[in-house]
Design a protein around this motif. Structure first.
Motif, PDB file in Angstrom:
ATOM      1  N   PRO A 179      28.545  35.759  35.915  1.00 55.13           N
ATOM      2  CA  PRO A 179      27.583  36.383  36.819  1.00 55.13           C
ATOM      3  C   PRO A 179      26.127  36.181  36.420  1.00 55.13           C
ATOM      4  N   ASP A 180      25.881  35.547  35.256  1.00 56.46           N
ATOM      5  CA  ASP A 180      24.518  35.471  34.720  1.00 56.46           C
ATOM      6  C   ASP A 180      24.111  34.042  34.378  1.00 56.46           C
ATOM      7  N   SER A 181      24.540  33.075  35.172  1.00 58.12           N
ATOM      8  CA  SER A 181      24.245  31.670  34.876  1.00 58.12           C
ATOM      9  C   SER A 181      22.859  31.288  35.398  1.00 58.12           C
ATOM     10  N   LEU A 182      22.068  30.671  34.517  1.00 55.64           N
ATOM     11  CA  LEU A 182      20.718  30.228  34.866  1.00 55.64           C
ATOM     12  C   LEU A 182      20.726  28.722  35.138  1.00 55.64           C
ATOM     13  N   GLY A 183      20.052  28.308  36.205  1.00 51.81           N
ATOM     14  CA  GLY A 183      19.927  26.894  36.511  1.00 51.81           C
ATOM     15  C   GLY A 183      18.476  26.448  36.446  1.00 51.81           C
ATOM     16  N   ALA A 184      18.252  25.177  36.105  1.00 48.53           N
ATOM     17  CA  ALA A 184      16.909  24.591  36.075  1.00 48.53           C
ATOM     18  C   ALA A 184      16.909  23.354  36.971  1.00 48.53           C
ATOM     19  N   TYR A 185      16.029  23.339  37.967  1.00 47.69           N
ATOM     20  CA  TYR A 185      15.968  22.251  38.945  1.00 47.69           C
ATOM     21  C   TYR A 185      14.622  21.554  38.847  1.00 47.69           C
ATOM     22  N   LEU A 186      14.659  20.261  38.591  1.00 46.61           N
ATOM     23  CA  LEU A 186      13.450  19.450  38.409  1.00 46.61           C
ATOM     24  C   LEU A 186      13.230  18.576  39.636  1.00 46.61           C
ATOM     25  N   THR A 187      11.993  18.565  40.151  1.00 42.88           N
ATOM     26  CA  THR A 187      11.655  17.715  41.303  1.00 42.88           C
ATOM     27  C   THR A 187      10.343  16.994  41.031  1.00 42.88           C
ATOM     28  N   PHE A 188      10.356  15.665  41.102  1.00 46.66           N
ATOM     29  CA  PHE A 188       9.118  14.890  41.005  1.00 46.66           C
ATOM     30  C   PHE A 188       8.502  14.772  42.400  1.00 46.66           C
ATOM     31  N   ASP A 189       7.178  14.861  42.461  1.00 48.13           N
ATOM     32  CA  ASP A 189       6.440  14.798  43.733  1.00 48.13           C
ATOM     33  C   ASP A 189       6.936  15.876  44.694  1.00 48.13           C
ATOM     34  N   PRO A 190       6.809  17.143  44.306  1.00 43.43           N
ATOM     35  CA  PRO A 190       7.293  18.224  45.168  1.00 43.43           C
ATOM     36  C   PRO A 190       6.469  18.345  46.438  1.00 43.43           C
ATOM     37  N   LYS A 191       7.141  18.442  47.563  1.00 43.49           N
ATOM     38  CA  LYS A 191       6.469  18.619  48.845  1.00 43.49           C
ATOM     39  C   LYS A 191       7.462  19.187  49.845  1.00 43.49           C
ATOM     40  N   THR A 192       6.947  19.919  50.790  1.00 43.14           N
ATOM     41  CA  THR A 192       7.789  20.537  51.793  1.00 43.14           C
ATOM     42  C   THR A 192       8.591  19.469  52.533  1.00 43.14           C
ATOM     43  N   GLY A 193       9.883  19.725  52.684  1.00 44.58           N
ATOM     44  CA  GLY A 193      10.758  18.761  53.352  1.00 44.58           C
ATOM     45  C   GLY A 193      11.635  17.979  52.398  1.00 44.58           C
ATOM     46  N   ASN A 194      11.364  18.085  51.096  1.00 45.58           N
ATOM     47  CA  ASN A 194      12.249  17.427  50.126  1.00 45.58           C
ATOM     48  C   ASN A 194      13.682  17.958  50.279  1.00 45.58           C
ATOM     49  N   THR A 195      14.640  17.087  50.038  1.00 40.82           N
ATOM     50  CA  THR A 195      16.039  17.501  50.072  1.00 40.82           C
ATOM     51  C   THR A 195      16.630  17.407  48.666  1.00 40.82           C
ATOM     52  N   ASP A 196      17.844  17.929  48.508  1.00 35.10           N
ATOM     53  CA  ASP A 196      18.375  18.163  47.169  1.00 35.10           C
ATOM     54  C   ASP A 196      18.676  16.897  46.377  1.00 35.10           C
ATOM     55  N   GLU A 197      18.792  15.738  47.035  1.00 37.77           N
ATOM     56  CA  GLU A 197      19.057  14.520  46.257  1.00 37.77           C
ATOM     57  C   GLU A 197      17.843  14.100  45.446  1.00 37.77           C
ATOM     58  N   LYS A 198      16.698  14.748  45.690  1.00 33.44           N
ATOM     59  CA  LYS A 198      15.483  14.454  44.933  1.00 33.44           C
ATOM     60  C   LYS A 198      15.364  15.322  43.679  1.00 33.44           C
ATOM     61  N   ARG A 199      16.372  16.135  43.402  1.00 34.38           N
ATOM     62  CA  ARG A 199      16.290  17.067  42.272  1.00 34.38           C
ATOM     63  C   ARG A 199      17.321  16.731  41.188  1.00 34.38           C
ATOM     64  N   ASN A 200      16.941  17.010  39.955  1.00 35.47           N
ATOM     65  CA  ASN A 200      17.883  16.993  38.829  1.00 35.47           C
ATOM     66  C   ASN A 200      18.188  18.441  38.467  1.00 35.47           C
ATOM     67  N   CYS A 201      19.425  18.710  38.159  1.00 32.23           N
ATOM     68  CA  CYS A 201      19.839  20.080  37.861  1.00 32.23           C
ATOM     69  C   CYS A 201      20.479  20.178  36.480  1.00 32.23           C
ATOM     70  N   ILE A 202      20.067  21.187  35.731  1.00 35.90           N
ATOM     71  CA  ILE A 202      20.755  21.580  34.503  1.00 35.90           C
ATOM     72  C   ILE A 202      21.331  22.960  34.768  1.00 35.90           C
ATOM     73  N   SER A 203      22.639  23.059  34.743  1.00 36.17           N
ATOM     74  CA  SER A 203      23.315  24.279  35.182  1.00 36.17           C
ATOM     75  C   SER A 203      23.970  25.010  34.014  1.00 36.17           C
ATOM     76  N   ASN A 204      24.277  26.278  34.258  1.00 39.58           N
ATOM     77  CA  ASN A 204      25.080  27.084  33.330  1.00 39.58           C
ATOM     78  C   ASN A 204      24.395  27.311  31.985  1.00 39.58           C
ATOM     79  N   ILE A 205      23.097  27.629  32.047  1.00 41.92           N
ATOM     80  CA  ILE A 205      22.353  27.948  30.835  1.00 41.92           C
ATOM     81  C   ILE A 205      22.606  29.420  30.503  1.00 41.92           C
ATOM     82  N   ARG A 206      23.344  29.674  29.454  1.00 44.07           N
ATOM     83  CA  ARG A 206      23.699  31.028  29.023  1.00 44.07           C
ATOM     84  C   ARG A 206      24.481  30.904  27.722  1.00 44.07           C
ATOM     85  N   ALA A 207      24.754  32.026  27.098  1.00 44.90           N
ATOM     86  CA  ALA A 207      25.408  32.005  25.789  1.00 44.90           C
ATOM     87  C   ALA A 207      26.766  31.315  25.836  1.00 44.90           C
ATOM     88  N   GLU A 208      27.527  31.524  26.947  1.00 45.53           N
ATOM     89  CA  GLU A 208      28.858  30.931  27.042  1.00 45.53           C
ATOM     90  C   GLU A 208      28.828  29.525  27.638  1.00 45.53           C
TER      91      GLU A 208
END
Length: 264
Positions: A179-208
């Motif tokens: 219930p407490d998983s933190l995600g980090a999403y990186l986007t180069f050249d951020p602008k309105t209208g960007n879609t998710d294929e433009k992002r890198n994700c690091i998921s499940n940042i937590r002790a477990e």
């Protein structure tokens, strides 16, 4: 050894719901109660709200300027029912950022509750404590704290801040064992209208999951590569683990000099 005993030992290695046992055709009472507890925690994670004024105080030791912003979702129920509003900045927040006249920066870090306030309250401070020293050579915008924001809220913020990269730290959709998983999403050249294929994700940042130090190292690497190559998302391959294998850092991990780094 019975089949039940054989399965039971695997519970030491995972939080997945395995080897639950049964009484007749039903789950045991203890497992049913455990399920209800996990389900309640997941619901609480989604519906709970971050106390953003308190969060500003929590983050004060980082010695970073901060701006408190809002999305166009007026309350938690609207945020859940209208995902589109969580991707847009409230007009007052747009005006506030414009008035700040933030000079061109390389990286803006955005913090938003997403679908787990618990993740933000538990992990943002220790994660940023590990990350910010790795970004000391970059020009950073003030920390952006966004009430009821989703991942794409980083795009209009990035435009207004004239930054090259946004990193959105957000509470991820909770599972029955996370219930407490933190995600980090990186986007180069951020602008309105960007879609998710433009992002890198690091998921499940937590002790477990991914440790703060490992996730911070990976994110700093991706930020450097995104700035160097001017790309992100599906075009930016994550070769961090390949680099790690050949580094002195990896040798320290293997020799247990750094015990808290967890590789996936």
């Amino acid at each position: 050894m019975s089949n039940g005993d054989a399965w039971e030992k695997y519970r030491n290695f995972t939080n997945a719901r395995i080897a639950l046992g049964r009484t007749g055709g039903s789950l045991t009472t203890s497992e049913m109660l455990s399920f209800r507890m996990d389900h309640a925690l997941a619901r609480d994670a989604v519906w709970s709200e971050v106390d953003w004024e308190s969060m500003q105080s929590v983050l004060t030791p980082l010695n970073q300027p901060m701006h408190l912003l809002k999305s166009q979702a007026g309350n938690r129920q609207q945020y859940i029912q209208r995902p589109d509003l969580g991707r847009l900045l409230h007009p007052d927040s747009q005006s506030s950022l414009k008035e700040q006249s933030i000079t061109e920066t390389e990286v803006a870090i955005v913090i938003s509750d997403g679908l787990s306030a618990m993740a933000i309250e538990s992990h943002v401070l220790p994660f940023l404590s590990a990350l910010l020293p790795l970004l000391s050579s970059f020009r950073l915008a003030p920390l952006m704290l966004v009430e009821n924001g989703r991942v794409a809220i980083g795009d209009p913020i990035g435009e207004l801040c004239k930054c090259q990269i946004t990193v959105v730290l957000v509470g991820e959709r909770p599972g029955l064992s996370s219930p407490d998983s933190l995600g980090a999403y990186l986007t180069f050249d951020p602008k309105t209208g960007n879609t998710d294929e433009k992002r890198n994700c690091i998921s499940n940042i937590r002790a477990e999951g991914l440790s703060y130090d490992y996730a911070a190292q990976k994110l700093a690497f991706l930020i450097s590569e995104a700035l160097r190559r001017k790309i992100s998302g599906v075009n930016l391959k994550d070769t961090f683990d390949d680099q790690l294998l050949d580094s002195d850092f990896a040798k320290d991990v293997k020799s247990n000099k750094i015990r808290h780094i967890q590789k996936p």
